[in-house]
Each structure stands twice: as structure tokens, then as C-alpha cells.
Scaffold this motif. Sequence first.
Motif, PDB file in Angstrom:
ATOM      1  N   ARG A 212       0.841  -1.197   0.000  1.00  0.00           N
ATOM      2  CA  ARG A 212       0.000   0.000   0.000  1.00  0.00           C
ATOM      3  C   ARG A 212       0.872   1.240   0.000  1.00  0.00           C
ATOM      4  NH1 ARG A 212      -1.981   1.271   6.036  1.00  0.00           N
ATOM      5  NH2 ARG A 212      -1.728   3.307   5.200  1.00  0.00           N
ATOM      6  N   PRO A 213       0.307   2.389  -0.346  1.00  0.00           N
ATOM      7  CA  PRO A 213       1.091   3.629  -0.235  1.00  0.00           C
ATOM      8  C   PRO A 213       1.479   3.873   1.224  1.00  0.00           C
ATOM      9  CG  PRO A 213      -0.871   3.978  -1.571  1.00  0.00           C
ATOM     10  CD  PRO A 213      -1.005   2.615  -0.940  1.00  0.00           C
ATOM     11  N   CYS A 214       2.595   4.536   1.425  1.00  0.00           N
ATOM     12  CA  CYS A 214       3.059   4.855   2.781  1.00  0.00           C
ATOM     13  C   CYS A 214       2.018   5.702   3.501  1.00  0.00           C
ATOM     14  CB  CYS A 214       4.372   5.625   2.721  1.00  0.00           C
ATOM     15  SG  CYS A 214       5.736   4.666   2.080  1.00  0.00           S
ATOM     16  N   PRO A 215       1.842   5.489   4.801  1.00  0.00           N
ATOM     17  CA  PRO A 215       0.876   6.294   5.547  1.00  0.00           C
ATOM     18  C   PRO A 215       1.101   7.797   5.401  1.00  0.00           C
ATOM     19  CG  PRO A 215       1.574   4.441   6.864  1.00  0.00           C
ATOM     20  CD  PRO A 215       2.445   4.447   5.630  1.00  0.00           C
ATOM     21  N   ASP A 216       2.367   8.228   5.284  1.00  0.00           N
ATOM     22  CA  ASP A 216       2.651   9.656   5.116  1.00  0.00           C
ATOM     23  C   ASP A 216       2.089  10.203   3.808  1.00  0.00           C
ATOM     24  OD1 ASP A 216       3.995   9.537   7.511  1.00  0.00           O
ATOM     25  OD2 ASP A 216       5.995   9.630   6.628  1.00  0.00           O
ATOM     26  N   ALA A 217       1.858   9.319   2.832  1.00  0.00           N
ATOM     27  CA  ALA A 217       1.332   9.749   1.528  1.00  0.00           C
ATOM     28  C   ALA A 217      -0.184   9.918   1.556  1.00  0.00           C
ATOM     29  CB  ALA A 217       1.721   8.748   0.445  1.00  0.00           C
ATOM     30  N   LEU A 218      -0.839   9.415   2.595  1.00  0.00           N
ATOM     31  CA  LEU A 218      -2.301   9.474   2.671  1.00  0.00           C
ATOM     32  C   LEU A 218      -2.753  10.818   3.248  1.00  0.00           C
ATOM     33  CD1 LEU A 218      -3.006   5.827   3.857  1.00  0.00           C
ATOM     34  CD2 LEU A 218      -2.873   6.723   1.533  1.00  0.00           C
ATOM     35  N   THR A 219      -2.408  11.860   2.540  1.00  0.00           N
ATOM     36  CA  THR A 219      -2.703  13.234   2.938  1.00  0.00           C
ATOM     37  C   THR A 219      -4.139  13.606   2.553  1.00  0.00           C
ATOM     38  OG1 THR A 219      -2.002  14.107   0.814  1.00  0.00           O
ATOM     39  CG2 THR A 219      -0.283  13.854   2.519  1.00  0.00           C
ATOM     40  N   PRO A 220      -4.631  14.743   3.019  1.00  0.00           N
ATOM     41  CA  PRO A 220      -5.943  15.207   2.556  1.00  0.00           C
ATOM     42  C   PRO A 220      -6.004  15.365   1.029  1.00  0.00           C
ATOM     43  CG  PRO A 220      -5.345  16.369   4.547  1.00  0.00           C
ATOM     44  CD  PRO A 220      -4.125  15.567   4.133  1.00  0.00           C
ATOM     45  N   ASP A 221      -4.914  15.807   0.403  1.00  0.00           N
ATOM     46  CA  ASP A 221      -4.903  15.910  -1.066  1.00  0.00           C
ATOM     47  C   ASP A 221      -5.051  14.536  -1.708  1.00  0.00           C
ATOM     48  OD1 ASP A 221      -4.664  18.674  -1.110  1.00  0.00           O
ATOM     49  OD2 ASP A 221      -2.478  18.633  -1.308  1.00  0.00           O
ATOM     50  N   PHE A 222      -4.359  13.527  -1.164  1.00  0.00           N
ATOM     51  CA  PHE A 222      -4.483  12.165  -1.670  1.00  0.00           C
ATOM     52  C   PHE A 222      -5.922  11.685  -1.509  1.00  0.00           C
ATOM     53  CE2 PHE A 222      -4.605   7.601  -1.285  1.00  0.00           C
ATOM     54  CZ  PHE A 222      -3.770   7.159  -2.302  1.00  0.00           C
ATOM     55  N   ALA A 223      -6.502  11.902  -0.329  1.00  0.00           N
ATOM     56  CA  ALA A 223      -7.880  11.467  -0.066  1.00  0.00           C
ATOM     57  C   ALA A 223      -8.851  12.133  -1.032  1.00  0.00           C
ATOM     58  CB  ALA A 223      -8.260  11.767   1.381  1.00  0.00           C
ATOM     59  N   ALA A 224      -8.687  13.424  -1.277  1.00  0.00           N
ATOM     60  CA  ALA A 224      -9.566  14.125  -2.217  1.00  0.00           C
ATOM     61  C   ALA A 224      -9.394  13.569  -3.632  1.00  0.00           C
ATOM     62  CB  ALA A 224      -9.276  15.627  -2.190  1.00  0.00           C
ATOM     63  N   SER A 225      -8.165  13.286  -4.018  1.00  0.00           N
ATOM     64  CA  SER A 225      -7.920  12.699  -5.341  1.00  0.00           C
ATOM     65  C   SER A 225      -8.542  11.311  -5.437  1.00  0.00           C
ATOM     66  CB  SER A 225      -6.419  12.630  -5.627  1.00  0.00           C
ATOM     67  OG  SER A 225      -5.884  13.930  -5.748  1.00  0.00           O
ATOM     68  N   LEU A 226      -8.438  10.540  -4.375  1.00  0.00           N
ATOM     69  CA  LEU A 226      -9.051   9.221  -4.335  1.00  0.00           C
ATOM     70  C   LEU A 226     -10.568   9.341  -4.481  1.00  0.00           C
ATOM     71  CD1 LEU A 226      -9.010   6.151  -3.808  1.00  0.00           C
ATOM     72  CD2 LEU A 226      -9.021   6.681  -1.361  1.00  0.00           C
ATOM     73  N   GLN A 227     -11.171  10.244  -3.757  1.00  0.00           N
ATOM     74  CA  GLN A 227     -12.616  10.452  -3.846  1.00  0.00           C
ATOM     75  C   GLN A 227     -13.018  10.864  -5.261  1.00  0.00           C
ATOM     76  OE1 GLN A 227     -12.767  13.236  -0.582  1.00  0.00           O
ATOM     77  NE2 GLN A 227     -13.651  11.708   0.803  1.00  0.00           N
ATOM     78  N   ARG A 228     -12.266  11.777  -5.868  1.00  0.00           N
ATOM     79  CA  ARG A 228     -12.579  12.201  -7.239  1.00  0.00           C
ATOM     80  C   ARG A 228     -12.418  11.049  -8.228  1.00  0.00           C
ATOM     81  NH1 ARG A 228     -10.196  17.024  -5.382  1.00  0.00           N
ATOM     82  NH2 ARG A 228      -8.141  16.370  -6.087  1.00  0.00           N
ATOM     83  N   ALA A 229     -11.365  10.243  -8.059  1.00  0.00           N
ATOM     84  CA  ALA A 229     -11.120   9.110  -8.959  1.00  0.00           C
ATOM     85  C   ALA A 229     -12.249   8.083  -8.844  1.00  0.00           C
ATOM     86  CB  ALA A 229      -9.768   8.476  -8.655  1.00  0.00           C
ATOM     87  N   LEU A 230     -12.670   7.776  -7.624  1.00  0.00           N
ATOM     88  CA  LEU A 230     -13.772   6.831  -7.447  1.00  0.00           C
ATOM     89  C   LEU A 230     -15.078   7.406  -7.969  1.00  0.00           C
ATOM     90  CD1 LEU A 230     -12.897   5.488  -3.880  1.00  0.00           C
ATOM     91  CD2 LEU A 230     -12.718   4.221  -6.043  1.00  0.00           C
ATOM     92  N   LYS A 231     -15.284   8.697  -7.754  1.00  0.00           N
ATOM     93  CA  LYS A 231     -16.493   9.366  -8.244  1.00  0.00           C
ATOM     94  C   LYS A 231     -16.547   9.325  -9.769  1.00  0.00           C
ATOM     95  CE  LYS A 231     -18.051  12.974  -5.966  1.00  0.00           C
ATOM     96  NZ  LYS A 231     -19.444  13.137  -5.554  1.00  0.00           N
ATOM     97  N   ALA A 232     -15.415   9.555 -10.427  1.00  0.00           N
ATOM     98  CA  ALA A 232     -15.358   9.538 -11.895  1.00  0.00           C
ATOM     99  C   ALA A 232     -15.678   8.153 -12.444  1.00  0.00           C
ATOM    100  CB  ALA A 232     -13.986   9.989 -12.374  1.00  0.00           C
ATOM    101  N   ARG A 233     -15.470   7.121 -11.647  1.00  0.00           N
ATOM    102  CA  ARG A 233     -15.732   5.746 -12.070  1.00  0.00           C
ATOM    103  C   ARG A 233     -17.077   5.230 -11.561  1.00  0.00           C
ATOM    104  NH1 ARG A 233     -10.685   7.147 -11.824  1.00  0.00           N
ATOM    105  NH2 ARG A 233      -9.153   6.242 -13.244  1.00  0.00           N
ATOM    106  N   GLY A 234     -17.864   6.128 -10.954  1.00  0.00           N
ATOM    107  CA  GLY A 234     -19.189   5.763 -10.467  1.00  0.00           C
ATOM    108  C   GLY A 234     -19.191   4.910  -9.213  1.00  0.00           C
ATOM    109  N   ALA A 235     -18.077   4.901  -8.500  1.00  0.00           N
ATOM    110  CA  ALA A 235     -17.959   4.055  -7.311  1.00  0.00           C
ATOM    111  C   ALA A 235     -18.190   4.812  -6.006  1.00  0.00           C
ATOM    112  CB  ALA A 235     -16.581   3.402  -7.282  1.00  0.00           C
ATOM    113  N   TYR A 236     -18.257   6.125  -6.069  1.00  0.00           N
ATOM    114  CA  TYR A 236     -18.406   6.957  -4.859  1.00  0.00           C
ATOM    115  C   TYR A 236     -19.336   8.107  -5.211  1.00  0.00           C
ATOM    116  CZ  TYR A 236     -17.021  10.208  -1.103  1.00  0.00           C
ATOM    117  OH  TYR A 236     -17.008  11.072  -0.047  1.00  0.00           O
TER     118      TYR A 236
END
Length: 80
Positions: A6-30
Motif C-alpha cells: 500500500r502507499p506509505c501512511p505519510d502519503a495518505l494526505t488530505p490531497d491524496f484522499a480528495a484525489s481518491l474520492q474524485r477518482a472513485l467518483k469519476a468511475r461511479g464508485a463513490y
Amino acid sequence: MAWFERPCPDALTPDFAASLQRALKARGAYDGPVTGRLDAATGAALRRWQVARGGPDSPVPSRATAEALGLVALRRPAAE
């Protein structure tokens, strides 16, 4: 119990979380708001998306999932 990279815990920043949410949203998963938090709704969406693609049953993104969603750099093949 399953082990996965998995990505390092230090990489799981708010920017990463927002990007993850946008990526899942773009794929209809969130369908929740883009908050920049790895909250329960984001974890549930991520878990469903990963499991549907043969990934781990986890609310934590695997390295393979992060690569597939374009959130981390792809690995280069080892030089011969």
C-alpha cells in the motif's frame, strides 16, 4: 488476513484522499462529497471497488489500486 502493498501512511494526505474520492467518483464508485478525508463512506467505496477488481477487501488502498486510479506513479521495469 491478507497482506498487500500500500502507499506509505505519510502519503495518505488530505490531497491524496480528495484525489481518491474524485477518482472513485469519476468511475461511479463513490457518490459522496469530496472532503479530503478517508472517512467511512470513502473506505466503503474503495473496498467495493478493490474487491470488484480482485483486490484486497480493505478500506485502505493497495498500491495496485492507487496505480490503477492514477494516484501514484507506475513502477518502471527493472533495467536489465
